[in-house]
Design a protein around this motif. Sequence first.
Motif, PDB file in Angstrom:
ATOM      1  N   MET A 157     -10.556 -17.333   8.931  1.00 31.22           N
ATOM      2  CA  MET A 157     -11.252 -17.273  10.212  1.00 31.22           C
ATOM      3  C   MET A 157     -10.853 -18.470  11.068  1.00 31.22           C
ATOM      4  SD  MET A 157     -14.952 -16.241   8.565  1.00 31.22           S
ATOM      5  CE  MET A 157     -15.853 -16.089  10.104  1.00 31.22           C
ATOM      6  N   VAL A 158     -10.832 -18.294  12.382  1.00 33.33           N
ATOM      7  CA  VAL A 158     -10.505 -19.414  13.261  1.00 33.33           C
ATOM      8  C   VAL A 158     -11.628 -20.445  13.195  1.00 33.33           C
ATOM      9  CG1 VAL A 158      -9.101 -18.012  14.807  1.00 33.33           C
ATOM     10  CG2 VAL A 158     -11.548 -18.308  15.274  1.00 33.33           C
ATOM     11  N   PRO A 159     -11.312 -21.717  13.436  1.00 32.24           N
ATOM     12  CA  PRO A 159     -12.344 -22.760  13.354  1.00 32.24           C
ATOM     13  C   PRO A 159     -13.380 -22.621  14.451  1.00 32.24           C
ATOM     14  CG  PRO A 159     -10.303 -23.651  14.220  1.00 32.24           C
ATOM     15  CD  PRO A 159      -9.986 -22.263  13.765  1.00 32.24           C
ATOM     16  N   ASN A 160     -14.500 -23.299  14.249  1.00 31.93           N
ATOM     17  CA  ASN A 160     -15.520 -23.364  15.296  1.00 31.93           C
ATOM     18  C   ASN A 160     -14.970 -24.078  16.531  1.00 31.93           C
ATOM     19  OD1 ASN A 160     -17.593 -22.052  13.913  1.00 31.93           O
ATOM     20  ND2 ASN A 160     -18.291 -23.946  12.934  1.00 31.93           N
ATOM     21  N   ARG A 161     -15.584 -23.801  17.661  1.00 28.88           N
ATOM     22  CA  ARG A 161     -15.143 -24.453  18.895  1.00 28.88           C
ATOM     23  C   ARG A 161     -15.412 -25.954  18.833  1.00 28.88           C
ATOM     24  NH1 ARG A 161     -13.779 -22.337  23.483  1.00 28.88           N
ATOM     25  NH2 ARG A 161     -14.707 -20.311  22.957  1.00 28.88           N
ATOM     26  N   ARG A 162     -14.408 -26.724  19.171  1.00 24.64           N
ATOM     27  CA  ARG A 162     -14.554 -28.170  19.258  1.00 24.64           C
ATOM     28  C   ARG A 162     -15.132 -28.527  20.631  1.00 24.64           C
ATOM     29  NH1 ARG A 162     -13.737 -27.338  14.449  1.00 24.64           N
ATOM     30  NH2 ARG A 162     -11.845 -27.955  13.325  1.00 24.64           N
ATOM     31  N   PRO A 163     -15.885 -29.628  20.731  1.00 21.72           N
ATOM     32  CA  PRO A 163     -16.434 -30.033  22.040  1.00 21.72           C
ATOM     33  C   PRO A 163     -15.331 -30.170  23.093  1.00 21.72           C
ATOM     34  CG  PRO A 163     -17.427 -31.316  20.279  1.00 21.72           C
ATOM     35  CD  PRO A 163     -16.326 -30.523  19.644  1.00 21.72           C
ATOM     36  N   GLY A 164     -15.568 -29.542  24.231  1.00 24.75           N
ATOM     37  CA  GLY A 164     -14.626 -29.612  25.326  1.00 24.75           C
ATOM     38  C   GLY A 164     -13.447 -28.662  25.245  1.00 24.75           C
ATOM     39  N   ARG A 165     -13.354 -27.931  24.144  1.00 30.20           N
ATOM     40  CA  ARG A 165     -12.223 -26.999  23.956  1.00 30.20           C
ATOM     41  C   ARG A 165     -12.518 -25.699  24.688  1.00 30.20           C
ATOM     42  NH1 ARG A 165      -8.614 -26.476  19.496  1.00 30.20           N
ATOM     43  NH2 ARG A 165      -7.009 -24.968  20.056  1.00 30.20           N
ATOM     44  N   ARG A 166     -11.604 -25.273  25.554  1.00 30.37           N
ATOM     45  CA  ARG A 166     -11.780 -24.022  26.279  1.00 30.37           C
ATOM     46  C   ARG A 166     -10.810 -22.960  25.757  1.00 30.37           C
ATOM     47  NH1 ARG A 166     -12.638 -25.356  32.730  1.00 30.37           N
ATOM     48  NH2 ARG A 166     -14.314 -26.893  32.490  1.00 30.37           N
ATOM     49  N   GLY A 167     -11.116 -21.712  26.119  1.00 29.39           N
ATOM     50  CA  GLY A 167     -10.229 -20.621  25.750  1.00 29.39           C
ATOM     51  C   GLY A 167     -10.435 -20.170  24.321  1.00 29.39           C
ATOM     52  N   SER A 168      -9.547 -19.282  23.868  1.00 31.83           N
ATOM     53  CA  SER A 168      -9.641 -18.753  22.501  1.00 31.83           C
ATOM     54  C   SER A 168      -9.300 -19.831  21.499  1.00 31.83           C
ATOM     55  CB  SER A 168      -8.687 -17.561  22.319  1.00 31.83           C
ATOM     56  OG  SER A 168      -9.025 -16.505  23.198  1.00 31.83           O
ATOM     57  N   MET A 169     -10.003 -19.826  20.379  1.00 31.32           N
ATOM     58  CA  MET A 169      -9.750 -20.801  19.334  1.00 31.32           C
ATOM     59  C   MET A 169      -8.551 -20.366  18.493  1.00 31.32           C
ATOM     60  SD  MET A 169     -11.859 -23.169  19.845  1.00 31.32           S
ATOM     61  CE  MET A 169     -11.531 -24.092  18.338  1.00 31.32           C
ATOM     62  N   LEU A 170      -7.747 -21.325  18.081  1.00 28.77           N
ATOM     63  CA  LEU A 170      -6.612 -21.082  17.204  1.00 28.77           C
ATOM     64  C   LEU A 170      -6.776 -21.919  15.946  1.00 28.77           C
ATOM     65  CD1 LEU A 170      -3.705 -21.252  19.820  1.00 28.77           C
ATOM     66  CD2 LEU A 170      -4.743 -19.185  18.847  1.00 28.77           C
ATOM     67  N   ARG A 171      -6.166 -21.470  14.865  1.00 29.29           N
ATOM     68  CA  ARG A 171      -6.170 -22.282  13.666  1.00 29.29           C
ATOM     69  C   ARG A 171      -5.348 -23.537  13.916  1.00 29.29           C
ATOM     70  NH1 ARG A 171      -5.586 -16.964  11.969  1.00 29.29           N
ATOM     71  NH2 ARG A 171      -7.322 -16.177  10.717  1.00 29.29           N
ATOM     72  N   ASP A 172      -5.850 -24.656  13.399  1.00 31.95           N
ATOM     73  CA  ASP A 172      -5.132 -25.910  13.573  1.00 31.95           C
ATOM     74  C   ASP A 172      -3.826 -25.880  12.773  1.00 31.95           C
ATOM     75  OD1 ASP A 172      -7.134 -26.974  15.158  1.00 31.95           O
ATOM     76  OD2 ASP A 172      -8.257 -27.722  13.417  1.00 31.95           O
ATOM     77  N   THR A 173      -2.753 -26.365  13.361  1.00 27.36           N
ATOM     78  CA  THR A 173      -1.462 -26.436  12.681  1.00 27.36           C
ATOM     79  C   THR A 173      -0.906 -27.837  12.815  1.00 27.36           C
ATOM     80  OG1 THR A 173      -0.288 -25.736  14.686  1.00 27.36           O
ATOM     81  CG2 THR A 173      -0.956 -23.998  13.129  1.00 27.36           C
ATOM     82  N   LYS A 174      -0.083 -28.200  11.869  1.00 23.40           N
ATOM     83  CA  LYS A 174       0.572 -29.506  11.899  1.00 23.40           C
ATOM     84  C   LYS A 174       1.876 -29.401  12.683  1.00 23.40           C
ATOM     85  CE  LYS A 174      -1.315 -31.067   7.475  1.00 23.40           C
ATOM     86  NZ  LYS A 174      -0.985 -31.552   6.103  1.00 23.40           N
ATOM     87  N   ASN A 175       2.190 -30.401  13.489  1.00 25.19           N
ATOM     88  CA  ASN A 175       3.442 -30.418  14.256  1.00 25.19           C
ATOM     89  C   ASN A 175       4.623 -30.707  13.329  1.00 25.19           C
ATOM     90  OD1 ASN A 175       2.101 -29.955  16.674  1.00 25.19           O
ATOM     91  ND2 ASN A 175       1.670 -32.144  16.979  1.00 25.19           N
TER      92      ASN A 175
END
Length: 352
Positions: A334-352
């Motif tokens: 499941m995608v993560p919960n919304r972080r404060p100030g984050r707009r738009g659809s949530m995405l899974r966090d990925t490493k650069n």
Amino acid sequence: MHFFDDSLYPENQEKLVIQAAPYGPEWLPGDADDLPLTMDEHVQAAVDCYNAGATVLHIHVRELDGHGSKRMSMFNELMARLREAVPDMVLQIGGSISFAPEDEGGDAKWLSYDTRHMLADITPHPDQVTIAINTNQMNIVELFDDEDIEGTSISKPGYYQAYRDMVVEAGPEFYLEHLERLRANGIQPHFQLANLSQLETVERLIRKGVYNGPLVLNLVAIGGGFTGRHPADLIEFIRRVPDGAVLTVEASMRAVAPMNAIGIALGTHVRVGNEDNLWRHKGERISSVAQVEQMVQIANALGREIATGQEAKKIYKLGEWYSDTDETLAQLGMVPNRRPGRRGSMLRDTKN
């Protein structure tokens, strides 16, 4: 769940877990030919279903007079014997304990919250206890044809009315406490869901950190306040289930085989047994064991392998728990919960 171009290939699907429910708590002796009465018969029903291909056992207990038992001592005794007789099966106690009326004039009702909480203290512990989420009408007879119940106790007006008017009492006061007690004893909750609204409630419990564990579900497609038999509703529920969840299809009467055939083709798991169905064809009875064998035949025809008991336990992720909400969401895909100030659809966090 996401479907790729190769998702319908059986070699890419999980092996099929067949859940057997051979104790038919709504029926009385004579309603079905294979209802167990004695403790020996309860155990033999489990052994027979396991030998036929079932690896999950949905458990109720019946007294010798034919009525469903509400005594925890009976559940303790049966659990101990089943651990010896079918050690590879996932042992799952039905969270209603018994909803059958005591007589034709009685009510069909789920037992009190306090009584159901006692299932967390069964010794030896079951692998799972089924849990209802949100109070809901459970009119199990709404989709029954007259032929489905002809000659059974449910054809009697008093029993029919009792089951017509049955309600599952499962508000937040119940499920919040019950989830906590199950977790404390290492028992996995098996969520019995009536519709998408209840699935959404479970997701909220996960996102708020109330539940941190594998997501094991039954879609109970029996009508009467629950999801019905429309294939589109089944497919939509499958589509909405997180990728990391385990889903079993549960239907009623002669719709069990076709609904489960759809589920087998789409990669879900199935439930059968006299608790759900008495009929192979119109007018032809079928036992719980024969229903398990029928699922094996359908799976074989589609090329989908049957899970062993140990494989079923691995698929169900028995014994796994997660440390926090973020880990639970990640494990369930499941995608993560919304972080404060984050707009738009949530995405899974990925490493650069």
